[in-house]
Design a protein around this motif. Structure first.
Motif, short mmCIF file in Angstrom:
data_model
loop_
_atom_site.label_atom_id
_atom_site.label_comp_id
_atom_site.label_asym_id
_atom_site.label_seq_id
_atom_site.Cartn_x
_atom_site.Cartn_y
_atom_site.Cartn_z
N VAL A 17 -12.43 15.12 24.66
CA VAL A 17 -12.35 16.58 24.57
C VAL A 17 -12.14 17.19 25.95
CG1 VAL A 17 -13.67 18.67 24.00
CG2 VAL A 17 -13.65 16.71 22.42
N GLN A 18 -12.81 16.70 26.95
CA GLN A 18 -12.64 17.22 28.31
C GLN A 18 -11.18 17.11 28.75
OE1 GLN A 18 -14.28 14.94 31.69
NE2 GLN A 18 -15.22 16.85 32.37
N ALA A 19 -10.58 15.93 28.52
CA ALA A 19 -9.19 15.74 28.91
C ALA A 19 -8.26 16.66 28.10
CB ALA A 19 -8.79 14.28 28.72
N LEU A 52 -18.33 22.02 27.30
CA LEU A 52 -17.12 21.71 28.08
C LEU A 52 -16.08 22.82 27.93
CD1 LEU A 52 -16.74 17.89 27.33
CD2 LEU A 52 -17.10 18.90 29.58
N ALA A 53 -15.90 23.31 26.71
CA ALA A 53 -14.93 24.39 26.49
C ALA A 53 -15.35 25.66 27.25
CB ALA A 53 -14.81 24.68 24.99
N ARG A 61 -11.01 26.24 20.00
CA ARG A 61 -12.22 26.16 19.20
C ARG A 61 -12.65 24.70 19.05
NH1 ARG A 61 -11.68 27.45 14.01
NH2 ARG A 61 -9.41 27.24 14.05
N ILE A 62 -13.94 24.45 19.17
CA ILE A 62 -14.52 23.13 18.90
C ILE A 62 -15.29 23.25 17.60
CG2 ILE A 62 -16.00 21.28 19.73
CD1 ILE A 62 -13.61 21.81 21.55
N GLU A 321 -7.66 8.82 32.82
CA GLU A 321 -8.35 9.53 31.75
C GLU A 321 -8.67 8.61 30.57
OE1 GLU A 321 -6.85 14.08 31.76
OE2 GLU A 321 -5.30 12.61 31.25
N GLY A 322 -8.48 7.31 30.75
CA GLY A 322 -8.79 6.38 29.68
C GLY A 322 -7.90 6.57 28.47
N TYR A 323 -8.46 6.26 27.30
CA TYR A 323 -7.64 6.37 26.08
C TYR A 323 -7.22 7.79 25.82
CZ TYR A 323 -11.09 8.38 22.78
OH TYR A 323 -11.94 9.22 22.12
N ALA A 324 -8.03 8.76 26.28
CA ALA A 324 -7.66 10.17 26.07
C ALA A 324 -6.36 10.49 26.77
CB ALA A 324 -8.77 11.08 26.59
N GLY A 325 -6.18 9.99 27.99
CA GLY A 325 -4.95 10.26 28.72
C GLY A 325 -3.74 9.70 28.02
#
Length: 445
Positions: A17-19, A52-53, A61-62, A321-325
């Protein structure tokens, strides 16, 4: 745009979510829906992600849901990162294998087989829901074993599917740091399978920098290549996916796992984390606790893999960014952003000439608004091809065995795996896993 994160209560969900929030403006991200069957963990993850948002100052929106239909309805992209059976299932996988004297790592060998028994049916159920609720959405799979799960999805006719892995682009990132250039300027040639891949070249402005990098001891010792002896890497003349450690140092890997298994380590860390998050005074304090946990977890990654007493000591330096990136690069490109070249798990379609077109492979791909296209690689070099072909044969047999719920075919699959290679080991492994995970596997012939 709506993203649905299936497995959104998992401990790595806030990193994704951060990424994603940092790219929200570029990709038009309106909503991230976290879905999980564990309501306790989902509530904690939702609180962290909403904080984080707030910190990022974005309007995205989360939302949270324990119902898959709510999460999938109207989704444009679906990321699957689930663990059926939880950490206890992972521990059972590891211990059943170690009791027989083989590796139980969750993606490689017997442990990967056991994870596939639970993961494949669950992901197929989500894909069928997607066909009804969001038929135009892309499914981006990070659930382990990622290559096997993606193969099963493709074999069942789901086409808007891609498998991702944060280790597939390790060579690009490491060479970019070594050369002092941006990641995207390094063009790599990746081939193989998920967690069993090789990078043949890493080119900048037409010059292959990989040979010089591999000749540099500091480069090897400063990257995940440190899990291998220098001589081994240089004999291959390629960047080796770190999970090849489990093949090239099999007996050392089993010995290192004979103490606390990785699953047991993670369970202990999670048992400390969750009560602390619940007891935190506010969301900001909870988020600080969470990032402390992530540093500890990353620092313990492949700690048992060592050469000359120097362990892997984490992988955060290599994974960006790991898998998120990886997932977000794909989403951005498919949504009309800039074209990217990245390592993905996709149908071969002639890219690797000595594998079948329908085989899901891990290979360099171009991604843009028109879709995902694997880059032609040609025939595999002989030194690497024997292992890739052997494990792909195991994967084909495993997917078919799970589809048919065929116990004997499952035994054949494990016998074909280079880390098992024995009926006397394969039979008790299959019997043990089917008994331990009967709630997820159903009745097998």
């Amino acid at each position: 745009m709506k993203l649905a994160l299936i497995g959104g209560g998992g401990v790595r969900a806030p990193l994704f979510v951060q990424a994603a929030l940092r790219r929200a403006g570029r990709i038009g991200l309106d909503e991230i829906c976290l879905m999980d069957v564990d309501a306790r963990q989902l509530e904690l993850a939702g609180t962290l992600c909403q904080e984080l948002a707030r910190r990022e100052g974005v309007a995205t929106r989360i939302t949270t849901a324990t119902d898959a239909a709510t999460a999938l309805g109207g989704a444009d992209y679906v990321i699957t990162t689930i663990r059926p059976g939880g950490t206890d299932g992972r521990i059972a996988d590891e211990r059943i294998a170690l009791d027989i004297g083989v590796l139980g790592q969750e993606t490689t060998g017997a442990g990967g087989f056991a994870m596939a028994l639970r993961s494949i049916p669950a992901i197929l159920d989500y894909a069928r829901l997607m066909a009804d609720l969001c038929p135009d959405a892309w499914l981006i799979n990070f659930t382990n074993p990622a290559g096997l799960v993606t193969q099963a999805l493709r074999d069942e006719g789901f086409e808007r599917v891609v498998g991702i892995c944060d280790s597939a682009n390790g060579a690009q990132r490491a060479v970019a740091r070594w050369a002092g250039v941006p990641d995207e300027t390094v063009i790599t040639e990746l081939f193989g399978l998920n967690h069993l891949s090789f990078t043949r070249s890493a080119t900048v402005d037409g010059r292959d920098l990989l040979p010089d990098a591999l000749a540099d001891d500091d480069f090897l010792d400063g990257s995940v290549q440190r899990v291998f002896e220098h001589e081994v890497v240089r004999r291959h003349g390629m960047w080796l996916n770190e999970y090849l450690y489990y093949f090239y140092y099999a007996e050392k890997a089993v010995a290192a796992a004979s103490g606390a298994s990785r699953g047991e380590e993670i369970k202990a860390m999670n048992a400390r984390l969750l009560p602390r998050l619940e007891a935190a005074n506010d969301a900001g304090a909870a988020l600080d606790l969470y990032f402390d946990y992530e540093r500890e977890r990353s620092g313990s990654y492949m700690r048992g893999a060592s050469q000359n007493g120097a362990g892997a000591n984490g992988h955060s330096a290599d994974d960006g960014e790991g898998y998120a990136g990886v997932a977000l690069d794909v989403i951005e490109a498919l949504s009309g952003g800039k074209r990217v070249r990245t390592g993905l798990n996709v149908p071969n379609a002639g890219a690797i000439e000595d594998l079948r077109d329908e085989d899901v492979v891990e290979v360099s791909c171009h991604v843009d608004a028109c879709g995902i296209q694997p880059v032609h690689f040609g025939p595999m070099p002989e030194r690497q091809s024997y292992l890739v072909k052997s494990v792909k044969n195991y994967e084909r047999l495993t997917v078919e065995a799970i589809r048919r719920r065929d116990r004997l075919l499952a035994v054949d699959a494990l016998v074909a795996h280079p880390l098992v290679l024995s009926y006397s080991r394969a039979r008790p492994l299959v019997d043990g896993y089917l008994e331990a995970h009967a709630a997820y596997t159903g009745e097998w012939a």
